[in-house]
Design a protein around this motif. Sequence first.
Motif, short mmCIF file in Angstrom:
data_model
loop_
_atom_site.label_atom_id
_atom_site.label_comp_id
_atom_site.label_asym_id
_atom_site.label_seq_id
_atom_site.Cartn_x
_atom_site.Cartn_y
_atom_site.Cartn_z
N VAL A 190 2.86 0.99 2.54
CA VAL A 190 3.41 -0.14 3.30
C VAL A 190 3.30 0.14 4.79
O VAL A 190 2.78 -0.68 5.56
CB VAL A 190 4.88 -0.40 2.90
CG1 VAL A 190 5.53 -1.39 3.86
CG2 VAL A 190 4.96 -0.93 1.48
N LYS A 191 3.79 1.30 5.24
CA LYS A 191 3.75 1.64 6.66
C LYS A 191 2.32 1.89 7.13
O LYS A 191 1.96 1.54 8.26
CB LYS A 191 4.61 2.88 6.92
CG LYS A 191 6.10 2.68 6.67
CD LYS A 191 6.69 1.63 7.60
CE LYS A 191 8.18 1.43 7.36
NZ LYS A 191 8.74 0.35 8.21
N GLN A 192 1.49 2.45 6.27
CA GLN A 192 0.12 2.74 6.65
C GLN A 192 -0.68 1.46 6.92
O GLN A 192 -1.35 1.32 7.93
CB GLN A 192 -0.56 3.56 5.55
CG GLN A 192 0.02 4.96 5.36
CD GLN A 192 -0.54 5.67 4.14
OE1 GLN A 192 -1.45 5.17 3.47
NE2 GLN A 192 0.01 6.85 3.83
N LYS A 193 -0.57 0.51 6.01
CA LYS A 193 -1.36 -0.72 6.13
C LYS A 193 -0.82 -1.67 7.19
O LYS A 193 -1.54 -2.53 7.69
CB LYS A 193 -1.44 -1.42 4.79
CG LYS A 193 -2.25 -0.66 3.75
CD LYS A 193 -2.43 -1.47 2.48
CE LYS A 193 -3.32 -0.72 1.48
NZ LYS A 193 -3.54 -1.50 0.22
N ALA A 194 0.47 -1.53 7.53
CA ALA A 194 1.06 -2.43 8.51
C ALA A 194 1.01 -1.86 9.93
O ALA A 194 1.44 -2.53 10.88
CB ALA A 194 2.51 -2.72 8.13
N SER A 195 0.49 -0.65 10.09
CA SER A 195 0.45 -0.03 11.41
C SER A 195 -0.91 -0.21 12.07
O SER A 195 -1.88 -0.63 11.43
CB SER A 195 0.78 1.46 11.29
OG SER A 195 -0.19 2.11 10.48
N GLY A 196 -0.98 0.13 13.35
CA GLY A 196 -2.24 -0.04 14.08
C GLY A 196 -2.44 -1.47 14.51
O GLY A 196 -1.79 -2.40 14.01
N LEU A 197 -3.38 -1.69 15.43
CA LEU A 197 -3.64 -3.03 15.96
C LEU A 197 -4.07 -4.00 14.87
O LEU A 197 -3.54 -5.11 14.76
CB LEU A 197 -4.70 -2.96 17.06
CG LEU A 197 -5.10 -4.31 17.69
CD1 LEU A 197 -3.88 -4.99 18.32
CD2 LEU A 197 -6.20 -4.11 18.72
N LEU A 198 -5.04 -3.57 14.06
CA LEU A 198 -5.54 -4.46 13.00
C LEU A 198 -4.45 -4.74 11.96
O LEU A 198 -4.33 -5.87 11.47
CB LEU A 198 -6.77 -3.84 12.33
CG LEU A 198 -8.03 -3.76 13.19
CD1 LEU A 198 -9.17 -3.09 12.42
CD2 LEU A 198 -8.46 -5.16 13.64
N GLY A 199 -3.69 -3.71 11.63
CA GLY A 199 -2.61 -3.88 10.65
C GLY A 199 -1.56 -4.87 11.15
O GLY A 199 -1.08 -5.72 10.39
N ARG A 200 -1.20 -4.77 12.43
CA ARG A 200 -0.20 -5.67 12.98
C ARG A 200 -0.72 -7.10 13.06
O ARG A 200 0.01 -8.05 12.77
CB ARG A 200 0.23 -5.18 14.37
CG ARG A 200 1.04 -3.88 14.33
CD ARG A 200 1.75 -3.62 15.65
NE ARG A 200 0.79 -3.44 16.75
CZ ARG A 200 0.28 -2.28 17.09
NH1 ARG A 200 0.61 -1.18 16.42
NH2 ARG A 200 -0.55 -2.19 18.11
N LEU A 201 -1.99 -7.27 13.45
CA LEU A 201 -2.57 -8.61 13.50
C LEU A 201 -2.64 -9.23 12.10
O LEU A 201 -2.32 -10.41 11.91
CB LEU A 201 -3.97 -8.56 14.12
CG LEU A 201 -4.03 -8.25 15.62
CD1 LEU A 201 -5.48 -8.09 16.07
CD2 LEU A 201 -3.36 -9.38 16.42
N TYR A 202 -3.03 -8.41 11.13
CA TYR A 202 -3.11 -8.88 9.75
C TYR A 202 -1.74 -9.32 9.25
O TYR A 202 -1.58 -10.39 8.66
CB TYR A 202 -3.68 -7.78 8.86
CG TYR A 202 -3.50 -8.02 7.38
CD1 TYR A 202 -4.24 -8.99 6.71
CD2 TYR A 202 -2.57 -7.28 6.65
CE1 TYR A 202 -4.07 -9.22 5.35
CE2 TYR A 202 -2.39 -7.49 5.30
CZ TYR A 202 -3.13 -8.45 4.65
OH TYR A 202 -2.96 -8.67 3.30
N CYS A 203 -0.73 -8.49 9.51
CA CYS A 203 0.61 -8.80 9.02
C CYS A 203 1.22 -10.01 9.73
O CYS A 203 1.96 -10.78 9.12
CB CYS A 203 1.52 -7.59 9.18
SG CYS A 203 1.30 -6.38 7.84
#
Length: 382
Positions: free
Chosen positions: A345-358
């Motif tokens: 959960v934290k891995q996929k929601a982190s980083g620029l791309l993860g935040r934009l995706y979420c």
Amino acid sequence: MFVNFRRIRKCQCVQLMTTCLVLSVVMVCWEQLDNNVVSHVKSYSYRYLVNRFTYLNKSLTIPREQARSFSNFRYLLDHPRKCADQDVLLLLFVKTSPENTERRNAIRSTWGNETYIQNTLGVTVKVVFVLGAPQTAKEKPDGVTFQQQLIHEDGLHGDLIQQDFLDSFHNLTLKLIMQFHWMHSRCAHAHFLMTADDDIFVHMPNLVKYLQDVSGKGITDFWIGRVHRGAPPIRSKDSKYYVSYEMYQWLSYPDYTAGAGYVVSGDVADKIYQATLTLNASLYIDDVFMGICANAVGVSPQEHVYFSGEGKAPYHLCIYDQMMTSHGHVEDIYDLWKAATHPQVKQKASGLLGRLYCTAVKVALLCKPYYVNTYSCKAAFL
């Protein structure tokens, strides 16, 4: 010019029938329209234009001897040393009913597991279940009474707090008072108090991290949850939440948080305790009574967009990343706990791309053109 009188008469007949139909619908629905529209207009006018809740405080103030009748109940089950000699970050009360054994066991095995919280999150959280006396003394098919079952359950887990008032919807305010009085006498040093229903899901890792940050900043007068502002009393006798004019005469309730789950700081908990010593607690809607107590001591609730009201949060890792509470979970609580606390959960929601995706996912899930009693659209951008 030729005029077709037959066509005119036909149109007039259609108009008359349409008018009668509309009037019939309005008459049938008027009571509901009055309850849901007119009462809200009156309530908001009172809340934002008049806002004279000082009269409310004066009218509900009663002698201490009389107020004591709402809290002076004998403990049937108690653990006065539950918090002794420990630095308790959070004292969490779960409102439960005697028969909800499976719900309590599910909470003990998931988000309310004190051992997991201590070993994995590194803090002390005390989880206790508050309840009244069973409504029936009849034996179950195995010959055991409900109270005997509770005594056995408490012997195994040591986490039931019970007083001898009848456990019912109309005694929820007594259960609320019991929580603040128990904290005052048994766990006054806890940094925060939380009250929650037994069908709620709490994302404990997220909540602990958030409360650690708040505690580190030394914030006082802290009260967060899903805030109801300008809510009117429900006057329909068919409603579970019906409140008579004799019980509450004003057009609006003070601001309060949904009773499904909210958190207050230790200083607020003490203020609420003091308020319960002088206020009439005959109003049986516990979250509203909490708002009345808070109003009396000058504390206002603050909205947290990841505290759910009566709604259930969408199932998605981008929601889990910041989730605090979600309401209405019983059968799915084990699966939700596993999914919401998974490291991915934290891995996929982190980083620029993860935040934009979420952000995109949360906009699609939360920003609806109709009312959804869970997280607001604003949560998508935080």
